[in-house]
Every structure is written in structure tokens, then in C-alpha cells.
Design an enzyme around this catalytic site. Structure first.
Site, mmCIF file in Angstrom:
data_model
loop_
_atom_site.group_PDB
_atom_site.id
_atom_site.type_symbol
_atom_site.label_atom_id
_atom_site.label_comp_id
_atom_site.label_asym_id
_atom_site.label_seq_id
_atom_site.Cartn_x
_atom_site.Cartn_y
_atom_site.Cartn_z
ATOM 1 N N LYS A 59 0.850 -1.264 -0.098
ATOM 2 C CA LYS A 59 0.026 0.010 -0.030
ATOM 3 C C LYS A 59 0.910 1.351 0.018
ATOM 4 C CE LYS A 59 -3.769 -0.277 -0.397
ATOM 5 N NZ LYS A 59 -4.878 -0.667 -1.394
ATOM 6 N N SER A 276 -3.122 -12.568 3.738
ATOM 7 C CA SER A 276 -3.561 -12.409 2.299
ATOM 8 C C SER A 276 -2.455 -12.695 1.150
ATOM 9 C CB SER A 276 -3.999 -10.893 2.175
ATOM 10 O OG SER A 276 -2.871 -10.213 2.153
HETATM 11 N N1 PMP Z 1 -3.599 -7.537 1.446
HETATM 12 C C1 PMP Z 1 -3.503 -6.752 2.480
HETATM 13 C C2 PMP Z 1 -2.720 -7.324 3.810
HETATM 14 C C3 PMP Z 1 -3.842 -5.525 2.094
HETATM 15 O O1 PMP Z 1 -3.453 -4.706 3.067
HETATM 16 C C4 PMP Z 1 -4.643 -5.247 1.146
HETATM 17 C C5 PMP Z 1 -5.139 -3.662 0.859
HETATM 18 N N2 PMP Z 1 -6.355 -3.619 1.329
HETATM 19 C C6 PMP Z 1 -4.850 -6.023 0.066
HETATM 20 C C7 PMP Z 1 -4.474 -7.206 0.171
HETATM 21 C C8 PMP Z 1 -5.723 -5.901 -1.285
HETATM 22 O O2 PMP Z 1 -4.872 -4.875 -2.158
HETATM 23 P P1 PMP Z 1 -5.616 -3.834 -3.005
HETATM 24 O O3 PMP Z 1 -6.427 -3.061 -1.981
HETATM 25 O O4 PMP Z 1 -4.843 -3.131 -3.967
HETATM 26 O O5 PMP Z 1 -6.714 -4.728 -3.685
#
Ligand code: PMP
Length: 317
Positions: A59, A276
Site C-alpha cells: 500500500k 492475504s
Molecule cells: N492484502 C493486504 C494485507 C492489504 O492490506 C490489501 C489492501 N487493502 C490487500 C491485500 C488488497 O490490495 P488492493 O487494495 O490493492 O486490492
């Protein structure tokens, strides 16, 4: 030569104007060698290690791009407060960049966001507004909207769910890096969906390079899940930047299988990834098992140290 050796890092050691922001992006691509032993020898699987960003997550890229773009457009001036809703990583990025550039930062986040993240946000001087955990990220978004509506001139609200500078960070960064790091050999790209910025921006760029690259979106298999940062799109507010026609496939991953994969990656690959990230590797592995040749790249949004107090790591024995 191995692709891993090809990673290009910026010239960090050169003195100049640049602060912490100059270290954002150009993250390494790391090959999974042991957990992929059962795959066809012509299948390669990599993770893009986004915890190498200075704020510790993917991010940093959109946060920096949204701030930089707003400064250029005159929307963000020194008297404004940066405000947004965040499950944590975007907030850390805003807090880090805000501190480095002298902005006040206010963040709305669900009260159950993990303690380390809240501490880190406060360490960077951000002010936290905690919202009802039952409403998850959507509750935090509604709170920001309320505050901004009450006093619009006070705030700069990047609105990462609807701001094109979010996905463009990946279009001009992540996507190009993956193409170069795989020397144009990438065949499948796998990313979890939160704001969907990573998938949209990286996906668009890779499809431009090669329309046959397949995009696999990852989402939790149920509305109540432990995959922090990811959204279950059927039951959440769908981000404005999401284009449902872009992904070729949506893989649904359970929290349990992501936990198991996080443990496996730590023990078998020496890779301590976030939950994630582990979910994305689960989906990447399913894809890799279904093909006889190809180069599969999964995004690892953050590292395991962000989740050190998660029950996932409380183990028997
Ligand atoms: N995994 C984590 C740990 C995140 O912080 C985020 C961002 N919310 C994402 C995945 C998803 O990324 P994006 O917002 O670009 O879809």
C-alpha cells in the site's frame, strides 16, 4: 541467469533530495522452490515481495501515488488533514508519508484491527478513529464520508476505493516491474482484492504487454473471514475502481487454507508472509497445478510480522 538475480533496485545510496518515498516500489520477485516440487518442471511460481516497501506493504505504492497526484493537482496543501478508511496497511503508508512530508493524518479503522498496526500508526503520529468491528472496513468508510461531508475544506480524502491514482500506482509500477523481472515470461498473475487497485493496475499493464496473461483474482470464500485486507465482493461495497470484466478467474480461498500456507511458506521457503499473501499463494498453487508450463506470479501484500499476535502463530508444541 535466474530471474531473481535480475531484480533492479533503485540507487538507494545516492545522496540527494529524496526521503523515504524514494524507496517505494522495485520490490524483489522471489521464486518458490520447495513448495512447488510436485509441479511440472516447466512451471515456475514467484511471489512479489511487497513487504520490502519501506512502510512494509504494497500500500505504500498507491498511498504515495495518491498523495503525489493530489499535490500536483493542488488538492493537497499543507493546511489539510489527510483522512481515509483503512484496514491498516494504507493507513501505515499515509502515516509514514504524511510524517515525512509534514501532513496531519486521521484514520478511521475497525476497532478490531490488530494492536501492532494501531501502535505503528500512532508511532508515526496519526490520529485514529475506531469504528464498529461488525461493520468491518465498510463501517470505517461510512465514518470518513460523514466527517468529510461535515467539513469538506478541512480534509484531503484520497478515497482509495474510487481514486484512479490507486490502480495507476500499479499500472506504472508493479505491472512494469513484473514484466521486466520475468523478462516478459509471466503467464498468470494472482492478486487478492481489497480496493482491487493491485489487480486492476497490474492486470491492465500485463494485459497490454500480452493479452494472453491470465488474471486470477483472490477473494475470501465467505463474508466472515480472517483474510485481513481482502473483501468478499458479493457482500461488501464494491470499489468504484473495480472493473469486473478484467479478471479471467476468481479464486475463493478459505482462511484455514491461507493459515496452513502461511506456515508452510515460513517453514519450507523461509518466507514469513502475511495472511492475504498466503491466500494468493494458495490460488497460485491451484493454477500452477492445473498447467503444464508457465510462469505464475502472486502478490504478497505484506509480511508475517504484521500478524505476529494472530492466533495463526499460536501453536501447539
Ligand atoms: N492484502 C493486504 C494485507 C492489504 O492490506 C490489501 C489492501 N487493502 C490487500 C491485500 C488488497 O490490495 P488492493 O487494495 O490493492 O486490492
Amino acid at each position: 541467469m535466474s530471474v531473481c538475480a535480475e531484480v533492479r533496485r533503485p540507487p538507494h545510496t545516492v545522496a540527494g533530495e529524496g526521503g523515504i518515498e524514494q524507496l517505494i516500489g522495485n520490490t524483489p520477485l522471489i521464486r518458490l522452490r520447495r513448495v512447488s516440487r510436485h509441479l511440472s518442471p516447466a512451471v515456475e511460481i514467484y511471489i512479489k515481495a511487497e513487504w520490502f516497501n519501506p512502510g512494509g506493504s504494497v500500500k505504500d505504492r498507491p498511498a504515495w501515488n495518491m498523495i503525489r497526484t493530489a499535490e500536483e493537482q493542488g488538492l493537497l496543501t499543507s493546511d489539510k488533514v489527510i483522512i481515509d478508511a483503512t484496514s491498516g496497511n494504507t493507513g501505515i503508508a499515509y502515516a509514514m508519508i504524511g510524517a515525512a512530508r509534514g501532513y496531519r493524518v486521521q484514520l478511521c479503522l475497525p476497532a478490531n484491527a490488530n494492536a501492532e498496526r494501531k501502535r505503528m500508526l500512532r508511532a508515526f503520529g496519526a490520529e485514529l478513529i475506531l469504528t464498529d468491528p461488525r461493520e468491518q472496513t465498510d463501517g470505517a468508510i461510512r465514518k470518513v464520508q460523514e466527517l468529510v461531508a461535515a467539513d469538506p475544506d478541512r480534509y484531503f480524502y484520497p478515497d482509495q476505493y474510487n481514486n484512479p491514482a490507486n490502480w495507476q500506482a500499479h499500472y506504472y509500477g508493479t505491472g512494469i516491474e513484473i514484466w521486466q523481472q520475468t523478462e516478459g515470461r509471466v503467464t498468470h498473475f494472482v492478486a487478492g482484492m481489497g480496493t482491487t487497485g493491485t489487480l486492476m493496475g497490474t492486470g491492465r499493464r500485463l494485459k497490454e504487454y500480452n493479452p494472453h496473461v491470465r488474471l486470477i483474482a483472490v477473494q475470501p470464500d465467505s463474508p466472515f473471514h480472517g483474510l485481513e485486507g481482502l473483501k468478499h465482493l458479493e457482500t461488501a461495497i464494491v470499489p468504484g475502481i473495480y472493473d469486473p470484466t478484467l479478471p479471467d478467474e476468481i479464486a475463493e480461498i478459505s482462511t484455514e487454507s491461507a493459515h496452513a500456507m502461511a506456515r508452510l511458506l515460513a517453514r519450507e521457503e523461509g518466507l514469513f508472509v502475511g495472511i492475504s499473501a498466503a491466500a494468493a499463494v494458495c490460488a497460485a498453487m491451484k493454477v500452477a497445478e492445473s498447467i503444464s508450463s508457465g510462469v505464475v506470479v502472486a502478490i504478497a501484500p505484506d509480511g508475517g510480522s504484521r500478524y505476529i499476535t494472530d492466533p495463526l502463530w499460536e501453536e501447539e508444541g
